[in-house]
Design an enzyme around this catalytic site. Sequence first.
Site, PDB file in Angstrom:
ATOM      1  CE  LYS A   1     -10.846  -5.306   4.672  1.00  0.00           C
ATOM      2  NZ  LYS A   1     -10.534  -6.228   3.592  1.00  0.00           N
TER       3      LYS A   1
ATOM      4  CB  VAL B   1      -0.980   0.001   1.201  1.00  0.00           C
ATOM      5  CG1 VAL B   1      -1.903   1.207   1.118  1.00  0.00           C
ATOM      6  CG2 VAL B   1      -1.791  -1.288   1.240  1.00  0.00           C
TER       7      VAL B   1
ATOM      8  CD  GLU C   1     -13.272   5.734   2.039  1.00  0.00           C
ATOM      9  OE1 GLU C   1     -13.916   6.749   2.256  1.00  0.00           O
ATOM     10  OE2 GLU C   1     -13.788   4.600   2.050  1.00  0.00           O
TER      11      GLU C   1
ATOM     12  N   GLY D   1      -4.929  -4.381  -3.167  1.00  0.00           N
ATOM     13  CA  GLY D   1      -3.911  -4.094  -4.178  1.00  0.00           C
ATOM     14  C   GLY D   1      -3.322  -2.712  -3.966  1.00  0.00           C
TER      15      GLY D   1
ATOM     16  N   GLY E   1     -10.742  -1.589   0.304  1.00  0.00           N
ATOM     17  CA  GLY E   1      -9.696  -1.044  -0.565  1.00  0.00           C
ATOM     18  C   GLY E   1     -10.057   0.282  -1.205  1.00  0.00           C
TER      19      GLY E   1
ATOM     20  CB  VAL F   1     -13.875  -0.676   5.027  1.00  0.00           C
ATOM     21  CG1 VAL F   1     -14.993  -1.651   4.673  1.00  0.00           C
ATOM     22  CG2 VAL F   1     -13.730  -0.568   6.532  1.00  0.00           C
TER      23      VAL F   1
ATOM     24  CG  ASP G   1      -9.241  -8.331   6.179  1.00  0.00           C
ATOM     25  OD1 ASP G   1      -8.484  -7.479   6.682  1.00  0.00           O
ATOM     26  OD2 ASP G   1      -9.860  -8.153   5.115  1.00  0.00           O
TER      27      ASP G   1
END
Length: 432
Positions: free
Chosen positions: A206, A14, A130, A303, A135, A133, A202
């Site tokens: 979220k 990221v 932001e 990603g 991506g 959750v 995960d």
Amino acid sequence: METLRLGLAGFGTVGSGLAKILQENGEIIRARTGRSIAIKTVLVRDLAKKRAVDLGPDVRFTASPDDLVNDPDIDVVVELMGGIDTAKGLITRALSSGKHVVTANKHLLALHGPELSALAAARGLGLFYEASVAGGIPIVQTLRESLGANRIERLVGIMNGTANYILSEMTTSHLDFATALKQAQDLGYAEADPTYDIEGLDTAHKLVVLIRLAYGRDFPLSSVPVRGITQVTPLDIELAREFGYRIKLLAQAREVDGRIEASVQPTLVKYTFLLARVGGNFNAVRVEGNAVGPIMLHGQGAGDLPTGSAVMADIMAICRGLAVPGWRFDNTGFGNRPLAQADILPSDEAVSMHYFRFAVADRPGVMASIAHAMAEHGISIAQAVQKGDMSATDVPIVFLTHNARAKAVAETIREIDAMSFTVRPTVHFPIL
Ligand code: NAP
Ligand code: HSE
């Protein structure tokens, strides 16, 4: 033009995505915010590691968090390391030093979000998340701002790119679980420990973040019933497909008579529904508001660039706040007021249609005994099919039901699994 200086904690998938966006779209970002944004210092574990993006000679790499939190020139600490203790310590120190914070760390937020929000609010600082959750999908801002006038009736989401990638590849390319997981890891979608992705944890992290934004209530992570995708077999994918369904890892929350019901579990979704069409690393979140009706957001849930896009949007939101003298950031969508705990609907009261796959000996009366046990528990059968032939040691019998209470489902399975003809434990999933 003023410059906003970033201290970047983490320069993996990221962090690199964020840097690429800044390099590629710096002009657009400057035009929108009226500021230059510059990475000043990057915190990593391994200073010798070769990096995916060259940040040039002016950016300093360090292994010491002090170089971020003690630097008066750094305006925003961007936490993209993951993990709990070091990340929490860094964010706490950054906020205490008067720095705004952006994080993608849903695990940390699920466990300690309210405490960190309270600290940010007390200091009048922004704590933005932001990217935590779904991506690249702007679901946090959508719930906090765009749908702020609605009572949220229901929220359903595919919110883990790795799990969705695996299920999609198992369904369409018939890849085995391990190969699909390896590919998701190679593509940078998975968590450092992929157990979080495949066991639904995960997604639960979220969901807890979204419940706070949707309902203004805190739903403890430990109260979310969670099932992952390791229980989903190629046989169930194929049987579901024959009935016209896809299996998806769904997070769901809804308000039922003032109580909140939440869960994460593999769920059969009719193939005609948009959610069934969400493939690969894509995520989707469907929200039903009492004024807006249903809306659905769809996009890449993991990603480098999709997630970096969401992180950059948060940094830009901080720029916009800084442009207004005396602006107080609302990090929760509820004016930073402390959130009361949700009144929770116990999971055994949840009602939905179900898919059952019984693994049983193929002999007279088995189907009737199963149907009888279901009837005894008030479960009404919608469809049934038996596969295989009498030469097999066991055969799958699949029942799809009308709405049934989770408690009745659990009791029925317990009873049928104890019957002499049952060869293996029954598999069951809810149907959306
Ligand atoms: P990653 O590729 O594993 O990168 C982590 C980075 O943090 C690395 O640069 C690592 O340093 C650094 N780091 C880790 N622990 C550290 C420590 N104790 N001290 C200093 N540096 C440390 O992780 P990622 O995939 O970018 O994920 C980062 C965060 O974003 C996580 O919270 C994750 O859940 C979240 N997220 C990820 C995605 C995604 O698609 N990957 C999407 C949304 C949210 P080294 O490089 O030296 O090892
Ligand atoms: N590991 C996560 C996923 C990253 O696969 O969705 C995005 O939060």
